[in-house]
Design an enzyme around this catalytic site. Structure first.
Site: not given
Length: 382
Positions: A6, A241, A282
């Site tokens: 990520c 995030h 995501h």
């Protein structure tokens, strides 16, 4: 994945910036891409990171409501995929090319707490961007914009005097026929000019952007803000995030709050939090690319987007006095800087500080700015 899925985008941007600053390149392309795959989806579901659609439907949730960052009912993210690419240049190159400048990457940093393939329990390594070892209650004079300008002007004046002295001494260095003397003096004068330019650039780097580096009393985040005459109070938004998992959202809020508290942000001066994964889902590789694009849009428009699924903010997040969790978009009079956080696997985290491009344009003389705008207009027209 070896560097923390990520956080891939932040790590690639960080590498690109170091390449440009080292002089190896003027332009770099950075970012990342991923696709929606069955294997990765199953793995995330097995670790309980994704929203369970069966359970969510049973609770009466629609698909658009299933990713709810920072809420009391958050229970995992929705899968996303895509790509995000950014073009990075040194400021001098962008001005020379007449390229559009959407924002300034004032700071990029990564933190590897541990390298591994375990379930990605949230790490707090990015806290180190606010690290400071202060021996005195007095702030460093290096943080003062006017002080740095005075020191640079003083040293530039000394450098100019050195240049003139060296040019004046050339006549005593060269002997021989007049035509040979003229050629030799021209050659030496060129060498002196090259040395002068190199030393001038070094002074500008030292007092402009490198003054805080290697100083344990000035944190990277504080120093990077001070380069542009800004402080922690000038951070206008924080792009999270925000995965909508129980652990990440609390951890991320704690990190932001601790950083701002340590940097001395004025109590009560909250930072609006942006959690755009309620809309985008995501993606893993380009997560921070999406976030960077969103922050640049906010800097250019002054608009801070709200989290439409923030129906009830988690009670445990009330302890973070600096974070404001918006459910609706708000129009501001202008945003000076935005902070981006990205957390990856193996305890790898990344962070970006983005400053409004006007702060770069303010450093240009009117003649330089007019010349740049002409080039920019030609590029836009073309």
């Amino acid at each position: 994945p070896a560097v923390g899925a990520c956080a891939t985008t932040v790590i690639s941007i960080d590498t690109a910036i170091e390449t440009i600053q080292s002089g190896k390149a003027k332009v770099m392309i950075a970012g990342s891409v991923d696709d929606f795959t069955e294997e990765m989806t199953v793995e995330f579901a097995n670790m309980g990171a994704t929203s369970n659609s069966v359970e969510e439907f049973a609770r009466g949730r629609t698909p658009s409501e299933m990713c709810r960052p920072c809420t009391s009912t958050r229970n995992g993210f929705m899968e996303g995929h895509g790509a995000g690419i950014v073009t990075l240049m040194s400021a001098s190159a962008a001005i020379e090319f007449g390229a559009p400048i959407y924002g300034i990457i004032a700071m990029s940093g990564t933190a590897t707490d541990k390298q591994g393939q375990s379930v990605p329990a949230p790490g707090k390594g990015v806290l180190t961007s606010a690290r400071e070892a202060c021996d005195s209650i007095l702030p460093s004079r290096l943080l003062n914009f006017d002080y740095r300008r005075r020191q640079m002007q003083r040293q530039l004046s000394a450098l100019e005097a050195w240049k003139q002295e060296e040019l004046a001494d050339l006549a005593d260095m060269v002997n021989g026929p007049s035509d040979t003397v003229d050629l030799s003096m021209m050659g030496y004068a060129k060498q002196i000019e090259e040395e002068y330019i190199q030393q001038r650039r070094s002074l500008q780097d030292t007092w402009g952007s490198k003054f805080w580096k290697g100083k344990p009393s000035i944190s990277p985040l504080r120093g990077s803000l001070a380069v542009w005459g800004l402080t922690a109070d000038d951070i206008g938004l924080a792009s999270f995030h925000g995965t909508s998992t129980v652990a990440n959202d609390k951890n991320e809020s704690d990190v932001l709050n601790a950083q701002l508290c340590h940097l001395g942000r004025t109590p009560g001066h909250v930072v609006p939090v942006v959690c755009q994964k309620w809309l985008t889902g995501h993606p893993k590789g380009p997560a921070a690319s999406f976030m960077l694009n969103g922050v640049i849009q906010s800097l250019r428009t002054g608009l801070i987007p709200g989290n439409r699924n923030a129906d009830n903010i988690g009670k445990e997040l009330e302890a973070n006095e600096y974070a404001l969790y918006l459910s609706k978009s708000i129009q501001t009079s202008g945003i000076k800087a935005g902070l981006i956080k990205s957390f990856g696997f193996g305890q790898v985290g990344g962070e970006l500080l983005v400053v409004h491009s006007d702060y770069l344009f303010a450093t240009l003389a009117k003649e330089q700015l007019d010349k740049y705008n002409i080039k920019l207009q030609k590029r836009n027209t073309k």
